[in-house]
Enzyme design. Structure first.
Site, mmCIF file in Angstrom:
data_model
loop_
_atom_site.group_PDB
_atom_site.id
_atom_site.type_symbol
_atom_site.label_atom_id
_atom_site.label_comp_id
_atom_site.label_asym_id
_atom_site.label_seq_id
_atom_site.Cartn_x
_atom_site.Cartn_y
_atom_site.Cartn_z
ATOM 1 N N ALA A 57 93.161 -31.534 42.019
ATOM 2 C CA ALA A 57 94.410 -31.874 41.325
ATOM 3 C C ALA A 57 94.461 -31.255 39.924
ATOM 4 O O ALA A 57 93.450 -31.171 39.230
ATOM 5 C CB ALA A 57 94.524 -33.386 41.205
ATOM 6 N N LEU A 133 89.930 -34.143 39.848
ATOM 7 C CA LEU A 133 90.599 -33.088 39.086
ATOM 8 C C LEU A 133 89.921 -31.740 39.305
ATOM 9 O O LEU A 133 88.690 -31.625 39.246
ATOM 10 C CB LEU A 133 90.590 -33.423 37.590
ATOM 11 C CG LEU A 133 91.408 -34.636 37.148
ATOM 12 C CD1 LEU A 133 91.153 -34.934 35.675
ATOM 13 C CD2 LEU A 133 92.906 -34.409 37.384
ATOM 14 N N CYS A 134 90.742 -30.736 39.489
ATOM 15 C CA CYS A 134 90.238 -29.361 39.636
ATOM 16 C C CYS A 134 89.293 -28.991 38.501
ATOM 17 O O CYS A 134 88.234 -28.405 38.724
ATOM 18 C CB CYS A 134 91.432 -28.408 39.654
ATOM 19 S SG CYS A 134 91.041 -26.682 39.295
ATOM 20 N N PHE A 135 89.682 -29.389 37.287
ATOM 21 C CA PHE A 135 88.911 -28.940 36.126
ATOM 22 C C PHE A 135 87.591 -29.688 35.962
ATOM 23 O O PHE A 135 86.792 -29.348 35.096
ATOM 24 C CB PHE A 135 89.764 -29.025 34.857
ATOM 25 C CG PHE A 135 90.760 -27.900 34.773
ATOM 26 C CD1 PHE A 135 90.401 -26.663 34.270
ATOM 27 C CD2 PHE A 135 92.053 -28.077 35.234
ATOM 28 C CE1 PHE A 135 91.307 -25.616 34.219
ATOM 29 C CE2 PHE A 135 92.975 -27.036 35.186
ATOM 30 C CZ PHE A 135 92.601 -25.805 34.681
ATOM 31 N N LYS A 164 85.532 -26.128 31.926
ATOM 32 C CA LYS A 164 86.344 -25.251 32.783
ATOM 33 C C LYS A 164 87.730 -25.148 32.176
ATOM 34 O O LYS A 164 88.384 -26.176 31.937
ATOM 35 C CB LYS A 164 86.410 -25.841 34.193
ATOM 36 C CG LYS A 164 87.229 -25.043 35.195
ATOM 37 C CD LYS A 164 86.973 -25.611 36.583
ATOM 38 C CE LYS A 164 87.965 -25.126 37.612
ATOM 39 N NZ LYS A 164 87.700 -25.721 38.936
#
Lengths: 258, 128
Positions: A57, A133-135, A164
């Site tokens: 996300a 979360l993607c990050f 990231k």
């Protein structure tokens, strides 16, 4: 994102788009469960949509979204090289403002315990439960900032994982590729776990997101010897995008698909 | 099943068709080349038993290296069996793509007109 999807359907030449979001919005990776977004307390109340691309996300707030759409004849068999192309370009730009960012070299290192599969008439499963979360995830080629020290806020020094600041994901269709990516520029109250590029720069050297994006396009295109020009959507692209907006990205059925 | 005995779509799905009780039954999977190119497959979605598939059209999706790709059907027909367990252990796809890595069994109404034999498919892969 409906426009990106329409362009993927109709692409005949490379297209790059940059955009920001009028309202802070949470986008889920294609295979993510909607229910997982309810566990992310800080983004509660924000609009939620489901991307057609993979990964985790993204909280679209103080970030820049890019999309790159390539026709099949320009796509190499190893499409992950496209990630590296964009990410290395951003790394070079960050080096020019004094920031060290490196491509993550190995398999994911941040994982939660294995999630058991779930089956229904249609079968879908997540084999390993990664951070929401993607990050907060780490995949090969993610762009990780390794600052000496944050200059704003009080943050736990992330000396093991770095920060990231750029992650990308793809959707393939009949050989063509749509690559989405998000460049984090600033910490968001809706995802305070994450810092952006400008959180590591003194005020005078902070980057304007859109200027940064336009420079990225110039440099990316020049690597291929392509010359880019701005253009508007054709009537056909507009019609297909409107259709996708209704049937997918504004549709509760699509956004709560899993 | 040996790779040499199968037919393929350009989009890397394989199919084997046998006669079973007077009915043609197709077993469908994705090729070793596709699995290698996709890399670490982390999600897969398959249709359900009783659903229909159409030759050349999407029947499922996979995610690997944050990329979502469609899988296309080599046949038109009704799905008889789905290898649902595979989504719990996707490593089977790389370990044994042509036996334990099967995905669907389909009662065949018709075959795609674009099926390739092994030699032609191999040539296509090598030209990538």
């Amino acid at each position: 994102m409906a426009v990106d999807q329409a362009l993927l359907d109709l692409v005949t030449q490379p297209v790059v788009r940059l955009y920001r979001w009028e309202t802070p919005t949470l986008s889920l990776g294609y295979f993510q469960a909607t229910v997982d977004s309810e566990q992310h307390l800080e983004s509660r109340g924000c609009p939620v949509l489901r991307r057609s691309t993979g990964g985790g996300a993204i909280m679209h707030d103080f970030e820049l979204t890019y999309s790159l759409i390539l026709p099949a004849e320009l796509v190499q068999s190893k499409t992950s090289e496209l990630y590296d192309r964009v990410h290395r370009t951003v790394a070079a730009m960050l080096a020019e403002v004094g920031l060290t960012a490196l491509l993550h070299p190995s398999r994911p290192t941040v994982q939660e315990p294995i999630e058991h599969g779930r089956s229904s008439n249609s079968s879908a499963v997540s084999v390993q439960r990664e951070p929401f979360l993607c990050f907060q995830r780490r995949a090969v080629g993610d762009l990780i900032l390794w600052p000496n020290a944050p200059t704003s806020g009080t943050h736990s020094a992330d000396t093991v994982l770095g920060h990231k600041i750029l992650g990308s994901a793809q959707r393939k269709r009949d050989g063509a590729v749509l690559q989405h990516g998000s460049i984090l520029f600033q910490q968001s109250p809706r995802a305070p776990q994450l810092l952006g590029i400008n959180d590591f720069l003194p005020t005078a050297r902070r980057c304007d997101a859109m200027d940064f994006g336009l420079e990225l396009i110039e440099r990316f295109m020049s690597q291929f010897g392509w010359v880019w020009e701005s253009s508007c959507l054709t009537d056909q692209e507009t019609n297909v995008a409107q259709d996708y907006e209704q049937t997918r990205f504004s549709s509760p059925a699509w956004n709560a698909l899993r | 099943m040996k790779a040499e005995d199968l037919k393929y779509l350009e989009s890397h799905e394989w199919v084997s068709v046998v006669e079973h009780g007077g009915q043609q039954v197709a077993t469908i999977g994705i090729s070793a080349f596709a699995v290698e190119q996709l890399g670490d497959i982390v999600h897969m979605e398959l249709p359900g038993v009783g659903d229909s598939v159409t030759a050349g059209e999407e029947f499922g999706e996979v995610e690997s290296v944050k990329a979502v790709s469609s899988m296309y059907s080599p046949v038109t027909g009704e799905i008889l069996e789905v290898h649902s367990a595979i989504v719990d252990d996707l490593s089977v796809l790389s370990d044994d793509p042509y036996q334990k890595g099967w995905l669907l069994k389909v009662k065949v109404d018709s075959l795609s007109k674009s099926l390739l034999d092994f030699a032609t498919y191999k040539q296509q892969c090598e030209s990538h």
